[in-house]
Design a protein around this motif. Structure first.
Motif, PDB file in Angstrom:
ATOM      1  N   ASN A   1     -29.434  47.255  26.415  1.00 54.59           N
ATOM      2  CA  ASN A   1     -30.083  48.554  26.276  1.00 54.59           C
ATOM      3  C   ASN A   1     -29.146  49.727  26.534  1.00 54.59           C
ATOM      4  OD1 ASN A   1     -32.737  47.491  25.696  1.00 54.59           O
ATOM      5  ND2 ASN A   1     -32.797  46.841  27.835  1.00 54.59           N
ATOM      6  N   GLY A   2     -27.834  49.471  26.447  1.00 51.44           N
ATOM      7  CA  GLY A   2     -26.872  50.536  26.637  1.00 51.44           C
ATOM      8  C   GLY A   2     -26.964  51.138  28.019  1.00 51.44           C
ATOM      9  N   THR A   3     -26.528  52.382  28.133  1.00 47.37           N
ATOM     10  CA  THR A   3     -26.662  53.125  29.384  1.00 47.37           C
ATOM     11  C   THR A   3     -26.911  54.574  29.013  1.00 47.37           C
ATOM     12  OG1 THR A   3     -25.664  53.536  31.553  1.00 47.37           O
ATOM     13  CG2 THR A   3     -24.189  53.608  29.647  1.00 47.37           C
ATOM     14  N   ASN A   4     -27.031  55.445  30.013  1.00 50.93           N
ATOM     15  CA  ASN A   4     -27.335  56.832  29.680  1.00 50.93           C
ATOM     16  C   ASN A   4     -26.245  57.773  30.186  1.00 50.93           C
ATOM     17  OD1 ASN A   4     -28.002  57.685  32.484  1.00 50.93           O
ATOM     18  ND2 ASN A   4     -29.740  56.296  32.223  1.00 50.93           N
TER      19      ASN A   4
ATOM     20  N   LEU B   1     -14.253  54.490  28.197  1.00 55.96           N
ATOM     21  CA  LEU B   1     -15.310  53.523  28.512  1.00 55.96           C
ATOM     22  C   LEU B   1     -16.136  53.126  27.297  1.00 55.96           C
ATOM     23  CD1 LEU B   1     -16.725  55.079  31.822  1.00 55.96           C
ATOM     24  CD2 LEU B   1     -15.434  52.954  31.627  1.00 55.96           C
ATOM     25  N   ASP B   2     -15.799  53.599  26.115  1.00 62.38           N
ATOM     26  CA  ASP B   2     -16.605  53.510  24.902  1.00 62.38           C
ATOM     27  C   ASP B   2     -17.693  54.562  24.982  1.00 62.38           C
ATOM     28  OD1 ASP B   2     -19.023  52.122  23.113  1.00 62.38           O
ATOM     29  OD2 ASP B   2     -17.017  51.901  22.265  1.00 62.38           O
ATOM     30  N   GLY B   3     -18.967  54.166  24.968  1.00 60.66           N
ATOM     31  CA  GLY B   3     -20.016  55.172  24.925  1.00 60.66           C
ATOM     32  C   GLY B   3     -21.314  54.680  25.514  1.00 60.66           C
ATOM     33  N   THR B   4     -22.352  55.466  25.303  1.00 57.15           N
ATOM     34  CA  THR B   4     -23.663  55.137  25.857  1.00 57.15           C
ATOM     35  C   THR B   4     -24.301  53.959  25.121  1.00 57.15           C
ATOM     36  OG1 THR B   4     -24.560  56.865  24.429  1.00 57.15           O
ATOM     37  CG2 THR B   4     -24.128  57.456  26.717  1.00 57.15           C
ATOM     38  N   ILE B   5     -23.910  53.723  23.864  1.00 63.95           N
ATOM     39  CA  ILE B   5     -24.257  52.571  23.020  1.00 63.95           C
ATOM     40  C   ILE B   5     -25.733  52.546  22.605  1.00 63.95           C
ATOM     41  CG2 ILE B   5     -24.406  50.043  22.950  1.00 63.95           C
ATOM     42  CD1 ILE B   5     -21.834  49.896  24.549  1.00 63.95           C
ATOM     43  N   GLU B   6     -26.646  52.844  23.513  1.00 63.68           N
ATOM     44  CA  GLU B   6     -28.091  52.901  23.274  1.00 63.68           C
ATOM     45  C   GLU B   6     -28.713  51.524  23.079  1.00 63.68           C
ATOM     46  OE1 GLU B   6     -30.490  55.099  19.958  1.00 63.68           O
ATOM     47  OE2 GLU B   6     -29.850  56.626  21.401  1.00 63.68           O
ATOM     48  N   LYS B   7     -28.135  50.692  22.208  1.00 64.70           N
ATOM     49  CA  LYS B   7     -28.581  49.309  22.078  1.00 64.70           C
ATOM     50  C   LYS B   7     -27.395  48.471  21.649  1.00 64.70           C
ATOM     51  CE  LYS B   7     -32.038  46.253  20.007  1.00 64.70           C
ATOM     52  NZ  LYS B   7     -32.392  45.660  21.310  1.00 64.70           N
ATOM     53  N   GLU B   8     -27.286  47.263  22.215  1.00 66.27           N
ATOM     54  CA  GLU B   8     -26.132  46.406  21.912  1.00 66.27           C
ATOM     55  C   GLU B   8     -26.635  44.974  21.754  1.00 66.27           C
ATOM     56  OE1 GLU B   8     -22.970  43.878  21.876  1.00 66.27           O
ATOM     57  OE2 GLU B   8     -24.261  43.852  23.652  1.00 66.27           O
ATOM     58  N   SER B   9     -26.248  44.316  20.660  1.00 64.34           N
ATOM     59  CA  SER B   9     -26.786  42.988  20.357  1.00 64.34           C
ATOM     60  C   SER B   9     -25.767  41.863  20.430  1.00 64.34           C
ATOM     61  CB  SER B   9     -27.413  42.997  18.949  1.00 64.34           C
ATOM     62  OG  SER B   9     -28.452  43.934  18.854  1.00 64.34           O
ATOM     63  N   ILE B  10     -24.506  42.137  20.128  1.00 62.97           N
ATOM     64  CA  ILE B  10     -23.530  41.057  19.963  1.00 62.97           C
ATOM     65  C   ILE B  10     -23.090  40.493  21.305  1.00 62.97           C
ATOM     66  CG2 ILE B  10     -21.237  40.484  19.092  1.00 62.97           C
ATOM     67  CD1 ILE B  10     -21.716  42.495  16.841  1.00 62.97           C
TER      68      ILE B  10
ATOM     69  N   PHE C   1      -3.255  61.604  30.260  1.00 61.40           N
ATOM     70  CA  PHE C   1      -4.612  62.172  30.285  1.00 61.40           C
ATOM     71  C   PHE C   1      -5.081  62.655  31.654  1.00 61.40           C
ATOM     72  CE2 PHE C   1      -4.532  58.743  27.013  1.00 61.40           C
ATOM     73  CZ  PHE C   1      -4.552  59.574  25.901  1.00 61.40           C
ATOM     74  N   GLY C   2      -4.207  62.632  32.655  1.00 63.69           N
ATOM     75  CA  GLY C   2      -4.645  63.032  33.974  1.00 63.69           C
ATOM     76  C   GLY C   2      -5.754  62.136  34.486  1.00 63.69           C
ATOM     77  N   LYS C   3      -6.800  62.743  35.031  1.00 62.80           N
ATOM     78  CA  LYS C   3      -7.928  61.976  35.559  1.00 62.80           C
ATOM     79  C   LYS C   3      -9.124  61.966  34.606  1.00 62.80           C
ATOM     80  CE  LYS C   3      -6.660  60.463  39.678  1.00 62.80           C
ATOM     81  NZ  LYS C   3      -7.514  60.664  40.850  1.00 62.80           N
ATOM     82  N   LYS C   4      -8.897  62.302  33.353  1.00 59.71           N
ATOM     83  CA  LYS C   4      -9.988  62.307  32.378  1.00 59.71           C
ATOM     84  C   LYS C   4     -10.408  60.880  32.018  1.00 59.71           C
ATOM     85  CE  LYS C   4      -8.628  66.677  30.206  1.00 59.71           C
ATOM     86  NZ  LYS C   4      -8.110  67.326  28.960  1.00 59.71           N
ATOM     87  N   VAL C   5     -11.706  60.671  31.933  1.00 61.52           N
ATOM     88  CA  VAL C   5     -12.270  59.415  31.420  1.00 61.52           C
ATOM     89  C   VAL C   5     -13.122  59.778  30.207  1.00 61.52           C
ATOM     90  CG1 VAL C   5     -13.824  57.485  31.853  1.00 61.52           C
ATOM     91  CG2 VAL C   5     -12.267  58.247  33.651  1.00 61.52           C
ATOM     92  N   PHE C   6     -12.762  59.227  29.061  1.00 57.91           N
ATOM     93  CA  PHE C   6     -13.416  59.583  27.807  1.00 57.91           C
ATOM     94  C   PHE C   6     -14.592  58.654  27.499  1.00 57.91           C
ATOM     95  CE2 PHE C   6      -8.978  60.941  27.414  1.00 57.91           C
ATOM     96  CZ  PHE C   6      -9.148  62.277  27.088  1.00 57.91           C
ATOM     97  N   PHE C   7     -15.593  59.213  26.852  1.00 57.80           N
ATOM     98  CA  PHE C   7     -16.727  58.432  26.345  1.00 57.80           C
ATOM     99  C   PHE C   7     -17.373  59.225  25.220  1.00 57.80           C
ATOM    100  CE2 PHE C   7     -18.489  61.236  29.531  1.00 57.80           C
ATOM    101  CZ  PHE C   7     -19.668  61.692  28.961  1.00 57.80           C
ATOM    102  N   ASN C   8     -18.160  58.568  24.409  1.00 58.70           N
ATOM    103  CA  ASN C   8     -18.936  59.295  23.413  1.00 58.70           C
ATOM    104  C   ASN C   8     -20.398  58.886  23.487  1.00 58.70           C
ATOM    105  OD1 ASN C   8     -18.762  56.774  22.162  1.00 58.70           O
ATOM    106  ND2 ASN C   8     -18.247  57.579  20.150  1.00 58.70           N
TER     107      ASN C   8
END
Length: 353
Positions: A322-325, A303-312, A41-48
């Motif tokens: 509260n996730g991230t942006n 890195l996974d994603g922005t998540i927005e809210k996470e409880s577990i 993947f070169g220097k790519k860092v994936f997220f959604n």
């Protein structure tokens, strides 16, 4: 060492050799894992851009590592209505979310309709949204509590709109460890069987491993090799996600949070062992954003994603409630010398920032 020659040549590590990987120093592991990462993947860092939704914390199982389910250390049971879930999804769509990740506890007070019909309702209102939902543990629970076979649950998931499966419920595959930390939950054999059935339906999923509690390094290696074996058969896993155990508010006693070196070693070994799984995710909700970013130099590419809210994870002490942006993600990735790449849930590239 023969294993060094294999790593240099990019050859598959066999089971006997795999158990000696932890004997290598961190930077040797990191060098070879980073080489594999860059080759792919070169220097790519994936997220959604995603939203986690946990519709209930009322659970029939009592997993000793869990701080999320309603029990003595979390005396606040809840169960969302479909209307509440749809309102959350609607607000998230306005914020640009492209995936909803829906994982619940095992609530015997709710029938299968409550679990499954929400997916149809989401698809009816937001057909563009990717639904990642129902862990193998939830599928096993619905099978046992409602009298369905695994195939019948999976057929209903597809009929009602589920697009892909998360990797939760795997914990550690060793059954002796499972009896001590999550007795009564889906067995390792059935977790793998459920994912195999899902893959045979032409669908994709993730695989996780919870580490840093009472398991040994050997248990981690065994876990990864079982994932590799199934992937050889089905090629259905998108990503492997090593989840760092969170130490607070549960019933596992006197366990210290793993050091960064051990976490990075485990991620590097995952990249080296899982030669047939495309992506290794450093799930920032369990490792912190900064360490997850460092992990990109030790074999991780996601890195996974922005998540927005996470409880577990946050219930057990993670700083992820509260996730991230998007701005934070991109700035951190660029300042670390990598390239931020927004992806969809199946790793198709959407935008390079």
């Amino acid at each position: 060492m023969n294993i060094i020659k294999k790593l240099e040549n990019g050859e598959r590590i066999d089971k006997h050799e795999a158990y000696s990987l932890y004997e290598l120093d961190l930077f040797t592991l990191g060098k070879f894992a980073f080489k594999q990462r860059v080759k792919r993947f070169g220097k790519k860092v994936f997220f959604n851009i995603n939203r986690h939704i946990n519709p209930t914390n009322i659970c029939a199982d009592i997993c000793k590592f869990c701080a999320f389910s309603a029990h003595r250390k979390n005396p606040n049971p809840y169960k969302m209505s479909h209307e509440e879930i749809l309102q959350i999804v609607g607000n998230s769509v306005k914020n640009g979310v492209k995936e909803v990740h829906i994982v619940s506890a095992h609530n015997v007070q709710s029938g299968w309709e409550w679990y499954l019909e929400i997916f149809k309702k989401i698809k009816e209102q937001y057909p563009q949204i990717h639904i990642k939902a129902l862990t193998a543990a939830e599928i096993d629970f619905l099978s046992r509590s409602c009298g369905f076979s695994y195939e019948e649950v999976i057929d209903k998931m597809i009929e009602y709109g589920v697009d892909s499966m998360p990797g939760g419920g795997a914990e550690i595959f060793d059954e002796d460890i499972r009896k001590r930390i999550c007795n009564g939950k889906v067995s390792s054999e059935n977790w793998l069987k459920i994912h195999q059935i899902w893959h045979e339906h032409g669908r994709q999923s993730n695989a996780t491993m919870l580490f840093g509690h009472i398991e040994s390094r050997e248990h981690r290696i065994d876990h990864m090799l079982r994932i590799r074996d199934l992937q050889d058969k089905t090629n259905g896993f998108n990503a492997f996600i090593p989840l760092v155990y969170q130490t607070q508010n549960n019933y596992l006693k006197d366990i210290k949070f793993l050091g960064s070196s051990e976490i990075l070693k485990t991620i590097a070994i995952a990249r080296l062992l899982l030669d047939n799984v495309a992506h290794i995710k450093a799930y920032w909700a369990t490792s912190t954003l900064n360490l997850a970013m460092i992990a990109q130099e030790f074999g991780a590419d996601d890195l996974d994603g922005t998540i927005e809210k996470e409880s577990i994870q946050s219930a057990a002490g993670a700083n992820s409630a509260n996730g991230t942006n998007l701005k934070t993600f991109c700035e951190l990735i660029r300042s670390s010398g990598f390239l931020p790449v927004e992806r969809d849930s199946l790793y198709n590239e959407i935008k390079i920032y």
